[in-house]
Design an enzyme around this catalytic site. Structure first.
Site, mmCIF file in Angstrom:
data_model
loop_
_atom_site.group_PDB
_atom_site.id
_atom_site.type_symbol
_atom_site.label_atom_id
_atom_site.label_comp_id
_atom_site.label_asym_id
_atom_site.label_seq_id
_atom_site.Cartn_x
_atom_site.Cartn_y
_atom_site.Cartn_z
ATOM 1 N N HIS A 172 0.850 -1.188 0.000
ATOM 2 C CA HIS A 172 0.000 0.000 0.000
ATOM 3 C C HIS A 172 0.889 1.242 0.000
ATOM 4 O O HIS A 172 1.967 1.241 0.611
ATOM 5 C CB HIS A 172 -0.873 0.052 1.253
ATOM 6 C CG HIS A 172 -2.202 -0.626 1.135
ATOM 7 N ND1 HIS A 172 -2.875 -1.112 2.225
ATOM 8 C CD2 HIS A 172 -2.995 -0.871 0.068
ATOM 9 C CE1 HIS A 172 -4.024 -1.649 1.845
ATOM 10 N NE2 HIS A 172 -4.114 -1.508 0.534
ATOM 11 N N CYS A 278 -2.529 2.807 9.100
ATOM 12 C CA CYS A 278 -3.522 1.803 8.688
ATOM 13 C C CYS A 278 -4.727 1.806 9.622
ATOM 14 O O CYS A 278 -5.852 1.545 9.180
ATOM 15 C CB CYS A 278 -2.892 0.413 8.675
ATOM 16 S SG CYS A 278 -1.742 0.129 7.321
#
Length: 285
Positions: A172, A278
């Site tokens: 990511h 996150c």
């Protein structure tokens, strides 16, 4: 141009999080996840609660989405959406195991009075879409697709800069890069486009590295050690940087630039490939 950052005051943020009541590693969808790793749920909850208390102690608002049994990664709220100027672009996860999370977060946003645009392409929210200055930086290569970058640009009307990730450990964008300044922060006269970032260059393709160097010549460049310690999975309020304590070199660089690192240990979440960012969705109203 001076490489020491001005000491701007922090700007209060609004964060959305999800308690890790059901957090676990039940499948492997990135290189960090391993079948033989056991999660200490009590430790994960304690670390997460410390993060929330730290945000609130620094003047930020924190709201929560109820966790759902059977969705062990729902704690990673950043992947649920991107919110810019009160507009919500939801998520469409690459991994089948995570797709039910989208509906749970969409329900929360709708109950809070937001309209939610469902992306047609694979799109994993702030995991791969990072507002930075005048732009939204957008990662692809492992999760979010280039087609989703186009959707985001059309939806928000903000220039979207595509960046290709090439190292699977940085699957990511928010594991390899974070924004130090907020789009609404005061403008630095030495950087009128706004938006200072920190990133790990080798996580990106050669062309993407050139793009980042042109757009952010005064960026903080992290080492692989600091990136692997989830140092770039950080959250900044414009002054304070909530950062993994293991990223010692990055912490030293941030201090030199005039930021105030706030170490918060979320090491239990590293087992699933996640960290501070996150676990944190920012609601930009």
């Amino acid at each position: 141009m001076s490489r020491r950052k001005r000491r701007y005051p922090s700007v209060p943020r609004r964060y959305l999080v999800c308690e890790p009541r059901y957090f676990d590693v039940q499948y492997a969808i990135n290189p960090w996840m391993r079948d033989d790793v056991r999660v200490d749920t009590a430790l994960a909850i304690a670390q997460w609660q410390n993060l929330i208390e730290t945000y609130r102690a620094h003047g930020h608002t924190v709201e929560t989405v109820p966790p759902v049994p059977g969705l062990p990664d729902m704690v990673f709220a950043a992947n649920s959406a991107l919110v810019v100027a009160g507009r919500v672009l939801g998520s469409h996860f690459h991994a089948e195991q995570r797709r039910p999370e989208s509906a749970e977060y969409e329900t929360w946003f709708k109950a809070a009075g937001y309209d939610v645009h469902r992306p047609e392409s694979v799109c994993e929210g702030e995991g791969d879409l990072v507002p930075a200055g005048r732009y939204v930086l957008a990662g692809s290569g492992f999760r979010t697709t280039r087609a989703a970058h186009d959707e985001a640009q059309e939806f928000f009307g903000v220039p979207v800069i595509g960046l290709r990730l090439v190292d699977p450990y940085f699957y990511h964008l928010d594991t390899a890069l974070f924004a130090l300044d907020h789009p609404d922060d005061p403008v630095d006269p030495d950087d009128p486009d706004g938006g200072t970032i920190a990133y790990y260059p080798e996580a990106f393709s050669a062309g993407s590295r050139e793009v980042l160097a042109r757009l952010f010549p005064s960026a903080v460049l992290a080492t692989r050690d600091d990136a692997m310690a989830f140092g770039l999975n950080s959250v900044s309020d414009g002054r304070h940087v909530f950062v993994a304590p293991q990223a010692t070199g990055l912490i030293a660089q941030l201090t030199h630039r005039g930021y105030v690192p706030v170490p918060v240990d979320l090491s239990e979440f590293h087992k699933a490939g996640g960290g501070i960012k996150c676990c944190t969705q920012e609601i930009r109203s």
